[in-house]
Design an enzyme around this catalytic site. Structure first.
Site, PDB file in Angstrom:
ATOM      1  N   TYR A 134      -7.324   0.589  -7.132  1.00 41.93           N
ATOM      2  CA  TYR A 134      -6.929   0.771  -5.707  1.00 41.93           C
ATOM      3  C   TYR A 134      -7.598  -0.018  -4.682  1.00 41.93           C
ATOM      4  O   TYR A 134      -7.325  -0.143  -3.461  1.00 41.93           O
ATOM      5  CB  TYR A 134      -6.991   2.521  -5.450  1.00 41.93           C
ATOM      6  CG  TYR A 134      -6.143   3.220  -5.958  1.00 41.93           C
ATOM      7  CD1 TYR A 134      -5.074   2.755  -7.078  1.00 41.93           C
ATOM      8  CD2 TYR A 134      -5.872   4.566  -5.794  1.00 41.93           C
ATOM      9  CE1 TYR A 134      -4.343   3.462  -7.888  1.00 41.93           C
ATOM     10  CE2 TYR A 134      -4.972   5.486  -6.562  1.00 41.93           C
ATOM     11  CZ  TYR A 134      -4.328   5.035  -7.462  1.00 41.93           C
ATOM     12  OH  TYR A 134      -3.445   5.824  -7.997  1.00 41.93           O
TER      13      TYR A 134
ATOM     14  N   ASP B 182      -5.752   9.818 -10.775  1.00 40.36           N
ATOM     15  CA  ASP B 182      -4.617  10.118 -10.000  1.00 40.36           C
ATOM     16  C   ASP B 182      -3.512  10.825 -10.679  1.00 40.36           C
ATOM     17  O   ASP B 182      -2.900  11.838 -10.278  1.00 40.36           O
ATOM     18  CB  ASP B 182      -4.456   8.787  -9.149  1.00 40.36           C
ATOM     19  CG  ASP B 182      -3.510   9.214  -7.824  1.00 40.36           C
ATOM     20  OD1 ASP B 182      -3.188  10.515  -7.874  1.00 40.36           O
ATOM     21  OD2 ASP B 182      -3.193   8.054  -7.258  1.00 40.36           O
TER      22      ASP B 182
ATOM     23  N   ASP C  76      -1.858  14.998 -11.178  1.00 38.38           N
ATOM     24  CA  ASP C  76      -0.654  15.598 -10.926  1.00 38.38           C
ATOM     25  C   ASP C  76      -0.035  16.150 -12.092  1.00 38.38           C
ATOM     26  O   ASP C  76       0.676  17.243 -11.910  1.00 38.38           O
ATOM     27  CB  ASP C  76       0.234  14.402 -10.321  1.00 38.38           C
ATOM     28  CG  ASP C  76       0.343  14.098  -8.796  1.00 38.38           C
ATOM     29  OD1 ASP C  76      -0.981  14.310  -8.285  1.00 38.38           O
ATOM     30  OD2 ASP C  76       1.213  13.800  -8.423  1.00 38.38           O
TER      31      ASP C  76
END
Ligand code: NAD
Length: 367
Positions: free
Chosen positions: A141, A245, A249
């Site tokens: 990222y 990440d 989820d």
């Protein structure tokens, strides 16, 4: 105690769930005799609409001066195609970097009453209680170079980790495991990626300082499978920015809804607390959002940033009691079951906070 908490409602359902968390903080302040000054600052698409960058300098200043930051979510379809510096998500990455919060703690557990509410069988879900420790300000990222070729037909990102970045996040995972069931599952893709081979090497070095904690390495693909087939076998899951990440989820779906998951980002000068979910444009503005992730994030804020462990426990107990009593927002309700709005669910939690040791009226200042 007096503390200043910077609220960044952000976009979509962000303002709805931050309002819910603020109500709970207000109720806790009143019951326990604390004074919380809450400030609200524009962030994400809300800032872009006012002609500012997604993280306006004044907002950053407020966050740096506060004792802790509570964030809703960012993201707005109207800004998803724009240049990088005009995307709400860029503001979030900048904020995490500016606060230096490299360790993102994402607990996922099955709340009372939700044992048979997820997409998995009740036997598979029983006892699930895991902590994802995600590296937050490095990896793909943030890695450079990134961009597009001049003909725009090729694009590239860089997954890059330095040993010291892996060392410090691994230490957080091992320390956390010491207070839990003493198992760290380190997630990588070491069969393919150079950065993962370094990750695995450094995590093993750090592990040697924690002989009481068991370390296992797992490839991210099989980890994703194990998370749905045997989620109870995890204790602390250690992962880089991208893998953490995605897996968190998935963990949300395992325990019933993404709307349930809180997070704490720590390690730097302050602390940043936010639900794991995004701005959920599909349900925004309709009072449908599940506020539990944001309210549980407020509990983590009290525990990690302000040292108010008993108050954090009280919030988590109230969430558990509301869910156990059958209170459900739309994302949790089964077919034919009635559901509560975001504000009704918040009220159900506040009502279960109990009078607290001091009683008394709220002592809250809104900045
Ligand atoms: P999302 O997390 O916003 O939503 C995924 C699904 O979960 C949607 O169906 C949504 O309705 C549901 N959901 C999420 N939170 C919920 C809640 N509290 N209660 C009930 N249902 C909930 O992910 P997305 O749709 O992929 O992304 C939407 C936007 O959010 C994008 O712009 C994305 O970049 C952004 N995003 C922001 C963050 C953040 O601010 N930390 C995180 C993820 C995504």
């Amino acid at each position: 105690m007096h503390a200043t908490i910077a609220l960044l409602p952000g976009d979509g359902i962000g303002p709805e769930v931050v309002a819910a968390a603020a109500d709970v903080l207000e109720a806790v302040a009143g019951r326990r005799g604390h004074t919380f000054t809450l400030t609200r600052s524009p962030f994400g698409a809300a800032a872009l609409r006012a002609g500012d960058p997604p993280l306006p300098p004044a907002t950053l200043e407020t966050c740096l001066a506060a004792d802790a930051v509570l964030l809703g979510a960012v993201g707005d379809p109207a800004f998803s195609e724009g240049p990088r510096e005009r995307r709400p998500e860029t503001g979030l990455l900048e904020l995490r970097k500016a606060l230096g919060v490299y360790a993102n703690l994402r607990p996922a557990r099955v709340w009372p009453g939700l044992e048979d509410g997820g997409s998995l069988r009740a036997e598979t879900l029983r006892g699930v209680d895991l902590l994802i420790v995600r590296e937050l300000i490095g990896g793909i990222y943030f890695g450079e170079p990134r961009g597009r070729t001049s003909d725009r037909r090729e694009a590239f990102d860089t997954m890059r980790y330095a040993a010291h970045e892996i060392e410090r996040i691994a230490a957080v995972a091992f320390e956390s495991a010491r207070g839990r069931r003493k198992l760290v599952t380190s997630v990588d893709k070491a069969n393919v990626l150079e950065s993962s081979r370094l990750w695995r090497e450094v995590v093993a070095e750090v592990a040697s300082g924690y002989p009481d904690v068991r370390l296992e390495h797992q490839l991210v693909d099989s980890c994703a499978m194990r998370l749905v087939s045997d989620p109870g076998s995890f204790d602390v899951m250690l992962a880089g920015n991208l893998f953490g990440d995605i897996l968190s989820d998935e963990a949300g779906a395992v325990v019933g809804s993404l709307g349930l998951l809180p997070s704490a980002s720590v390690g730097g000068s302050g602390g940043l607390f936010e639900p794991v979910h995004g701005s959920a444009p599909d349900i925004a503005g309709r009072n449908l959002a599940n506020p539990v992730g944001a309210i549980a994030s407020a509990a983590m804020l009290l525990r990690h940033a302000l040292g108010l462990g008993a108050e954090a426990d009280a919030i988590e107990t109230a969430i558990g009691a509301a869910l156990d009593a059958g209170c459900r927002t739309a994302d949790l309700a089964r077919e034919g079951e009635s559901s509560l709005s975001c504000t009704e669910m918040t009220r159900a939690i506040v009502d279960r906070l109990g009078p607290g040791p001091t009683g008394g009226s709220p002592r809250l200042r809104n900045g």
